[in-house]
Scaffold this active site. Structure first.
Site, PDB file in Angstrom:
ATOM      1  N   SER A  66       0.905  -1.293  -0.058  1.00 57.69           N
ATOM      2  CA  SER A  66      -0.106  -0.070   0.090  1.00 57.69           C
ATOM      3  C   SER A  66       0.887   1.301   0.025  1.00 57.69           C
ATOM      4  O   SER A  66       0.470   2.289  -0.350  1.00 57.69           O
ATOM      5  CB  SER A  66      -0.792  -0.041   1.250  1.00 57.69           C
ATOM      6  OG  SER A  66      -1.821  -0.740   1.339  1.00 57.69           O
TER       7      SER A  66
ATOM      8  N   HIS B 257      -2.890  -3.762  -6.387  1.00 56.82           N
ATOM      9  CA  HIS B 257      -3.225  -3.359  -5.039  1.00 56.82           C
ATOM     10  C   HIS B 257      -4.775  -3.490  -4.747  1.00 56.82           C
ATOM     11  O   HIS B 257      -5.416  -2.902  -5.214  1.00 56.82           O
ATOM     12  CB  HIS B 257      -2.760  -1.715  -4.870  1.00 56.82           C
ATOM     13  CG  HIS B 257      -3.045  -1.386  -3.697  1.00 56.82           C
ATOM     14  ND1 HIS B 257      -3.704  -0.124  -3.326  1.00 56.82           N
ATOM     15  CD2 HIS B 257      -2.595  -1.728  -2.478  1.00 56.82           C
ATOM     16  CE1 HIS B 257      -3.803   0.130  -2.134  1.00 56.82           C
ATOM     17  NE2 HIS B 257      -3.133  -0.749  -1.643  1.00 56.82           N
TER      18      HIS B 257
ATOM     19  N   GLU C 127      -6.012  -1.491  -7.923  1.00 57.32           N
ATOM     20  CA  GLU C 127      -5.232  -0.621  -8.544  1.00 57.32           C
ATOM     21  C   GLU C 127      -4.080  -1.211  -9.359  1.00 57.32           C
ATOM     22  O   GLU C 127      -3.418  -2.445  -8.487  1.00 57.32           O
ATOM     23  CB  GLU C 127      -4.406   0.534  -7.736  1.00 57.32           C
ATOM     24  CG  GLU C 127      -5.543   1.456  -7.281  1.00 57.32           C
ATOM     25  CD  GLU C 127      -5.136   2.679  -6.249  1.00 57.32           C
ATOM     26  OE1 GLU C 127      -5.641   3.601  -6.009  1.00 57.32           O
ATOM     27  OE2 GLU C 127      -4.267   1.929  -5.234  1.00 57.32           O
TER      28      GLU C 127
ATOM     29  N   ASN D 127      -5.734   5.773  -1.866  1.00 58.42           N
ATOM     30  CA  ASN D 127      -5.488   6.086  -0.480  1.00 58.42           C
ATOM     31  C   ASN D 127      -5.141   7.703  -0.273  1.00 58.42           C
ATOM     32  O   ASN D 127      -5.403   8.333   0.714  1.00 58.42           O
ATOM     33  CB  ASN D 127      -4.490   5.168   0.205  1.00 58.42           C
ATOM     34  CG  ASN D 127      -5.155   3.872   0.414  1.00 58.42           C
ATOM     35  OD1 ASN D 127      -6.225   3.624   0.557  1.00 58.42           O
ATOM     36  ND2 ASN D 127      -4.045   2.600   0.512  1.00 58.42           N
TER      37      ASN D 127
HETATM   38  P1  NAI Z   1      -1.121  -9.079   7.823  1.00 57.21           P
HETATM   39  O1  NAI Z   1      -0.146  -8.547   9.031  1.00 57.21           O
HETATM   40  O2  NAI Z   1      -2.665  -9.290   8.204  1.00 57.21           O
HETATM   41  O3  NAI Z   1      -0.547 -10.225   7.324  1.00 57.21           O
HETATM   42  C1  NAI Z   1       0.732 -10.439   6.998  1.00 57.21           C
HETATM   43  C2  NAI Z   1       1.022 -11.910   6.627  1.00 57.21           C
HETATM   44  O4  NAI Z   1       2.211 -11.965   6.092  1.00 57.21           O
HETATM   45  C3  NAI Z   1       1.269 -12.623   8.281  1.00 57.21           C
HETATM   46  O5  NAI Z   1       0.389 -13.702   8.155  1.00 57.21           O
HETATM   47  C4  NAI Z   1       2.572 -12.972   8.145  1.00 57.21           C
HETATM   48  O6  NAI Z   1       2.857 -14.292   8.927  1.00 57.21           O
HETATM   49  C5  NAI Z   1       2.881 -13.296   6.781  1.00 57.21           C
HETATM   50  N1  NAI Z   1       4.449 -12.994   6.465  1.00 57.21           N
HETATM   51  C6  NAI Z   1       5.061 -12.039   7.144  1.00 57.21           C
HETATM   52  N2  NAI Z   1       6.585 -12.349   6.320  1.00 57.21           N
HETATM   53  C7  NAI Z   1       6.096 -13.799   5.531  1.00 57.21           C
HETATM   54  C8  NAI Z   1       7.291 -14.244   4.712  1.00 57.21           C
HETATM   55  N3  NAI Z   1       8.522 -13.901   4.539  1.00 57.21           N
HETATM   56  N4  NAI Z   1       6.804 -15.422   4.104  1.00 57.21           N
HETATM   57  C9  NAI Z   1       5.484 -15.799   4.178  1.00 57.21           C
HETATM   58  N5  NAI Z   1       4.672 -15.097   5.122  1.00 57.21           N
HETATM   59  C10 NAI Z   1       4.869 -13.974   5.773  1.00 57.21           C
HETATM   60  O7  NAI Z   1      -1.086  -7.785   6.870  1.00 57.21           O
HETATM   61  P2  NAI Z   1      -2.086  -7.311   5.824  1.00 57.21           P
HETATM   62  O8  NAI Z   1      -2.630  -6.100   6.343  1.00 57.21           O
HETATM   63  O9  NAI Z   1      -2.531  -8.529   4.999  1.00 57.21           O
HETATM   64  O10 NAI Z   1      -1.028  -6.703   4.592  1.00 57.21           O
HETATM   65  C11 NAI Z   1      -0.325  -7.428   3.856  1.00 57.21           C
HETATM   66  C12 NAI Z   1       0.206  -6.231   2.546  1.00 57.21           C
HETATM   67  O11 NAI Z   1      -0.960  -5.991   2.092  1.00 57.21           O
HETATM   68  C13 NAI Z   1       0.971  -5.110   3.056  1.00 57.21           C
HETATM   69  O12 NAI Z   1       1.775  -4.818   2.022  1.00 57.21           O
HETATM   70  C14 NAI Z   1      -0.070  -3.896   3.297  1.00 57.21           C
HETATM   71  O13 NAI Z   1       0.744  -2.782   2.800  1.00 57.21           O
HETATM   72  C15 NAI Z   1      -0.964  -4.396   1.821  1.00 57.21           C
HETATM   73  N6  NAI Z   1      -2.366  -3.965   1.950  1.00 57.21           N
HETATM   74  C16 NAI Z   1      -3.038  -3.936   3.377  1.00 57.21           C
HETATM   75  C17 NAI Z   1      -4.390  -3.299   3.336  1.00 57.21           C
HETATM   76  C18 NAI Z   1      -4.925  -3.573   4.572  1.00 57.21           C
HETATM   77  O14 NAI Z   1      -6.320  -3.007   4.487  1.00 57.21           O
HETATM   78  N7  NAI Z   1      -4.844  -4.219   5.624  1.00 57.21           N
HETATM   79  C19 NAI Z   1      -5.050  -2.959   2.114  1.00 57.21           C
HETATM   80  C20 NAI Z   1      -4.244  -3.364   0.925  1.00 57.21           C
HETATM   81  C21 NAI Z   1      -3.035  -3.651   0.877  1.00 57.21           C
END
Ligand code: NAI
Length: 648
Positions: free
Chosen positions: A419, A440, A452, A490
């Site tokens: 993001s 995205h 996006e 955003n």
């Molecule tokens: P989250 O914290 O819920 O999930 C991240 C997951 O990645 C965790 O389950 C973690 O165990 C796993 N992880 C971390 N390092 C890892 C690795 N090396 N190998 C495998 N798994 C690994 O995070 P979330 O909110 O899902 O965000 C993920 C991405 O999506 C980020 O880049 C964020 O900026 C983006 N994003 C988030 C939004 C939101 O509303 N939360 C909206 C749009 C994009």
């Protein structure tokens, strides 16, 4: 007689006359849309049939795409005077009235999409035969364009399926599949494709009487009519205010008071065709319809790219839901995280999504079978699309991508769901940085139509085109954007939320602020939105994207007290069962509410204009489309830039 868009084929069966097939194959188009020429030719085709009457007439499509996509909206939108609009409506109404009265039996063989004017044609036939395959979908979606089904649909649909079900279809625009159409009485029969033509011949000659309406349905179109109409108005009022969306109110009035004939409503009434056509909502909703088509077209530039296997890394909030959505849309998905335990909750959520969306145990099971937990990441080697959705940390993402780039197929599309990180920074450790693209998604993935597609400095244009094609394959709308803080959506939302939080610091209540945004037409107030994304996240995003001023103080206090919004049960509102408990909205005049709404919307408009000027998004129309489909910005206002022009 020969036609440009129709074929009339007469088949003889020996001694007792013939069945005629009216095959619609609109010239020069991939799908059938009903324009003036097609409708005029339908009249001539009926002349032809009346001169030499067939034993029966069957309508079918000559297009693989489906039966009929609806009226030709482009042509309809050019009716710039009430007289022209009335003439176009009258033509359709008259020819379908005529079709409904011919003295030989008629049947519509509906395979694939059958929308709007297409369904009204089918309803004017004596029988409707639906072909049971996933592409068969029927709807009267006119309300979504700010108009109503004016070619007889408002009259015939309630006669066929009863007023409550008909109003529900017409007021929501929802689609009905073949099996459901049969069970609710919209279709007389539902058959598999291999027997459809024979089944059509048999049904049209069967002399089967129309299924009678149930006793209750008769009452609801008779003595209980005004009760049904009032109930429908109440339901509509919960979703749409009449000053914002007049069409649903027009549909109810037409059914209740004008026998389903919209042309009978006097021009000076707010529910008349003339009023609808003059209302800015209609113009804006038609505009949004074309903008949506423009977004869809971005998926067409990657011929030959047929992704089937998606590998998602990170099974958290986003990765888990992206994986589930891809499996729902037919992809094989491998889902990777650091352990099986971290993947399990995502699979649980996916199972619920499949049950809700597919409403069929077997299909839900198949979807679940397509979603494979892959803690070791073996799927990377086979995947056509790889989407990274691990936490927002540059180092971690770079390390992960080094491994992915080494193991992925050379043809695989490699994407990040980041993001806030710069795509170019993530790509800087790639051997071939042109391979990385941003895909995205928005939260919640299942509800947000926009995705996006981010092109970084080095992203190859063909990779961005393939990403857009993939986004279409999973039924989302791709918006191409350039790499920049917050991309489009955003970057537009942050100053809007920030303004709302500033209002709170000035002493306004969350209720008053949210009520003003709702009155403007936003789907959710900005304060509740901040609570929903999490106040910690909202603060971080605000700091990154809103450079001016100091962060709103009340947010900092709430965060310090551990009140992070919906996820912790308390933020600006307290949450019970996930619902914000709102206090009374202070009584202020409509003028004050509008002033407050304008104050909230102004930073959004300014941000959108700047992003267009900076080239983050290609033009103002696409920016409007992105903000509507990515934030739910009041569609009837046609997007922030369109809105700013209307108030200038
Ligand atoms: P989250 O914290 O819920 O999930 C991240 C997951 O990645 C965790 O389950 C973690 O165990 C796993 N992880 C971390 N390092 C890892 C690795 N090396 N190998 C495998 N798994 C690994 O995070 P979330 O909110 O899902 O965000 C993920 C991405 O999506 C980020 O880049 C964020 O900026 C983006 N994003 C988030 C939004 C939101 O509303 N939360 C909206 C749009 C994009």
């Amino acid at each position: 007689m020969t036609y440009k868009n129709w074929k009339l084929e007469r088949e003889t069966d020996g001694e007792s006359g013939h069945i005629a097939w009216a095959i619609l194959d609109v010239a020069g188009a991939s799908a059938n849309a009903l324009g003036a020429e097609v409708m005029t030719e339908l009249g001539q085709l009926l002349d032809d049939c009346e001169k030499n009457p067939p034993k029966a007439l069957i309508f079918k499509s000559g297009k693989a795409a489906g039966f009929i996509a609806g009226a030709n909206i482009e042509e309809f939108a050019q009716n710039d005077t009430p007289e022209k609009a009335r003439a176009a409506v009258q033509r359709g109404w008259d020819v379908y009235e005529r079709l409904s009265r011919v003295n030989f039996p008629t049947l519509a063989l509906v395979r694939g999409h059958c929308m709007g004017g297409g369904l009204e044609l089918a309803l004017a036939c004596r029988y409707l035969l639906a072909v049971d395959e996933p592409a068969t979908k029927m709807a009267l979606p006119e309300v979504m364009l700010g108009i109503s089904p004016l070619w007889g649909g408002m009259k015939r649909l309630p006669e066929r399926i009863g007023a409550p079900a008909a109003l529900d279809m017409m007021l929501t625009g929802k689609t009905i599949n073949a099996k459901r159409a049969k069970s609710m009485g919209l279709a007389d029969e539902c058959v598999p494709p291999r027997v459809m033509e024979n089944a059509a011949r048999m049904l049209v000659l069967s002399n089967t009487p129309r299924r009678e309406l149930k006793f209750m349905d008769k009452l609801m179109s008779g003595p209980l009519k005004s009760m049904v109409a009032n109930g429908a108005k109440k339901q509509v009022a919960k979703r749409a205010r009449p000053e914002h969306y007049p069409a649903p109110y027009s549909i109810i009035d037409t059914w209740q008071n004008y026998g389903g004939n919209g042309l009978a409503i006097p021009a000076d009434k707010p529910t008349s065709l003339d009023s609808l056509m003059a209302h800015p909502t209609t113009r804006n909703l038609i505009r949004v319809f074309f903008l949506q088509d423009r977004l869809k077209a971005f998926g067409k530039d990657a011929k030959g790219f047929e992704p089937k296997h998606v590998h998602v890394i990170g099974a958290g909030v986003m990765g888990g839901d992206i994986a589930a959505w891809c499996a729902l849309r037919g992809m094989t998905v491998t889902l990777q995280d650091q352990s099986v335990e971290r993947i399990a909750p995502a699979v649980g959520r996916a199972a619920k999504l499949f049950e809700k969306k597919l409403r069929d145990k077997k299909k839900a099971r198949f979807a679940l079978d397509r979603l494979i937990a892959d803690p070791k990441g073996d799927g990377v080697r086979q995947a056509d699309v790889i989407i990274e959705a691990i936490f927002e940390n540059l180092d971690a993402k770079q390390k992960l991508f080094a491994d992915i780039e080494a193991r992925a197929k050379p043809t695989a599309l490699i994407a990040s769901n980041t993001s806030s990180l710069k795509l170019a920074d993530i790509a800087s450790t790639f051997k071939d940085p042109s391979r990385l693209v941003g895909i995205h998604f928005f939260n919640p993935v299942a509800m947000m139509p926009l995705v996006e597609v981010v092109a970084g400095e080095k992203t190859a244009p063909e990779q961005a085109a393939r990403a857009a094609a993939f986004v279409r394959k999973i039924d989302k709308l791709p918006l191409p954007v350039k790499d920049g803080p917050g991309f489009l959506v955003n970057a537009v939302l942050a100053p809007y939320m920030n303004e709302a939080l500033k209002c709170i610091d000035e002493g306004m209540t969350p209720e008053a602020i949210d009520a003003a945004a709702l009155a403007f037409g936003m789907p959710m107030g900005p304060v509740e939105l901040a609570d929903t994304v999490g106040l910690d996240v909202a603060k971080a995003v605000g700091e990154q994207l809103v450079k001016s001023g100091t962060p709103p103080k009340k947010v900092l206090d709430l965060i310090a007290a551990g009140n992070l919004g919906k996820k912790s049960g308390k933020g600006f509102y307290t949450y019970v069962d996930g619902k914000a408990q709102k206090g009374v909205v202070p009584q202020v005049g409509a003028g004050d509410t509008a002033i407050l709404a304008d104050r909230l919307i102004a930073p959004m408009v300014a941000a959108t204009q700047k992003l267009v000027a900076d080239g983050i998004v290609a033009d103002a129309d696409l920016a409007d489309a992105g903000v509507i489909f990515g934030t739910g910005f009041a569609p009837f206002r046609g997007g922030p830039i369109n809105y700013s022009k209307s108030t200038a």
